[in-house]
Design a protein around this motif. Sequence first.
Motif, PDB file in Angstrom:
ATOM      1  N   GLY A 118       0.820  -1.206   0.000  1.00  0.00           N
ATOM      2  CA  GLY A 118       0.000   0.000   0.000  1.00  0.00           C
ATOM      3  C   GLY A 118       0.853   1.255   0.000  1.00  0.00           C
ATOM      4  N   GLY A 121      -3.397  -6.293   2.019  1.00  0.00           N
ATOM      5  CA  GLY A 121      -3.712  -5.190   1.119  1.00  0.00           C
ATOM      6  C   GLY A 121      -3.663  -5.565  -0.347  1.00  0.00           C
ATOM      7  N   ASP A 138      -4.861  -2.326  -7.278  1.00  0.00           N
ATOM      8  CA  ASP A 138      -4.984  -3.499  -6.402  1.00  0.00           C
ATOM      9  C   ASP A 138      -4.548  -4.730  -7.196  1.00  0.00           C
ATOM     10  OD1 ASP A 138      -6.013  -2.342  -3.982  1.00  0.00           O
ATOM     11  OD2 ASP A 138      -7.924  -2.062  -4.989  1.00  0.00           O
ATOM     12  N   GLY A 175      -6.521  -5.347   3.584  1.00  0.00           N
ATOM     13  CA  GLY A 175      -5.758  -4.405   4.388  1.00  0.00           C
ATOM     14  C   GLY A 175      -6.490  -3.802   5.565  1.00  0.00           C
TER      15      GLY A 175
END
Length: 410
Positions: free
Chosen positions: A9, A66, A74, A155
Amino acid sequence: MRIEILNTGTELLLGNTLNTHGAWFGRELFKLGLRITRQTTVPDGDAIREALEESVSRADAVIVTGGLGPTSDDLTREITAEVLGIELITDEAALRSLEAFFAVRGLKMAPSNLKQALVPVGADVLPNPNGTAPGVYVPPRLNGRANCAVFLLPGPPRELYPMFHDEVVPKLKALSGIESFPPALELKFTGVGESDFHQQIDAQLAAVPGLEYGYCAHVGEVDLRLIGEEDAVRSGRQIALDAFASKLVSDDGSSLERVVVRLLTERNIKLATAESCTGGLIANRITNVPGSSAVFTHGFVTYANEAKVDLLGVSETDLEQHGAVSEPVARQMAEGALRVSGADIAVSITGIAGPSGGSEEKPVGTAWIGLAMKDRPTLAIKVYHPRKRKDFKQAASQSALDWVRRRLAE
C-alpha cells in the motif's frame, strides 16, 4: 517456523495511513508460539512482485496484506498468481458472496468488483463477512517455486483481524505443528525510567540460564518480556520484583487502566475523574476498557477556572491566591467530583502542559493530582513531567491512574 509479513500500500509509505499491522501480527502470532522473522512494506504495483519472490524463497509462510480491492492499483492477487506460477480463475462461491454483499445493501455492483472473485487454481477462498475482498490461502503444495504457504488478506483492520482469527490461525497451527510453547510473561512497570530499570537488573537477568528477555519503553512505562522454561521465567520475574515490586502494574500484560478497572470491579467501587490539563485522557483510558461502565460514573473536564468553580465547587479565592495548578485546587477538584458524582473514589489533575504558561515556581510539566475517597482524608501529590505537550498528558494520566491503582491495592 519462518513467517514473513508483506504489507502492501503506497499510503503506508507516504504516511497517510498508520501501519499497525506489524505490531498486531507480532502479538497474535506470539500467542500461537510463533514469531515474525521479517516484515516488509512496499507500495502498490510491481514492487510487490520482487518482495514476494524474495519472501517465498526463504519463508515457510508469507502473510500479505492489502491490494485485494477492485481498483487498478490493487494487484496483489494477480502478482501472487504470477510469482507462484498459478492460473487465476473466477471462484463461483466468491462471486456469489460478492453479489450478496451488494444486494443486501441495496447497491449495484460495479464491473470492477468482479476481479475480487479471481482466485489461483486450487487455492482456498477465505470468507470476508466484513467487506467485499475475500482472502486467499495458497497451500505449500501449490507453490511451484518454494515450499511456502501464502495468505492474501485484506488491508483494513476491520476485515483483516476477524479473517486472521477465523481462517488463518487454524491453518498456521496445522502448518507449524506447535501444540505448546515456552512460558512467557510481560511485566509492566511504571514510575521508573528505562535506563535505571535496565541497569539495575540486566546483569542478573543475563545470568539466568535459558532466559530470553527484552525491554520496551513507553511514556511513563517500561515493559519487561520474559521467555523460557518455567524455572527461568520464574527466576527472571523474581529478579524484577526484588528491585521494582512497588512499580509493578501487572505481570500478565494488562495495561494500567485495565488493572484499575479490574481492581474497582473486584472491590465494587465506583470511580469519577476531574481533569484539567489532561483534557479527559484519564476518562478516555478508563472507558476504553470493556466493563468500565459498571465502575466509572463521571468524567469532568474542567479546563477553565469557571468550570472548576461552577461544576466542582472549587474556591475562587483559592484559585486567585494559589492558581489553578496548586494543591488546594487539586484537592477541591477531587472532592467536588466525589460529591457531585456520588462515586466512592475520585481522582483529579491540574497542571501546565506547555509549551508556554510555566514559571520559575511552576515550570512547564508541573501537575498536582488529588485523590478523594469516602470517609478518608483527601490527598494530593505534586508530579513533574517535563515533556512535549502530548507526552506530558500521557505521563500525567499515567501518574494519576497509578495512584488510584496503589490506593485500591492497599
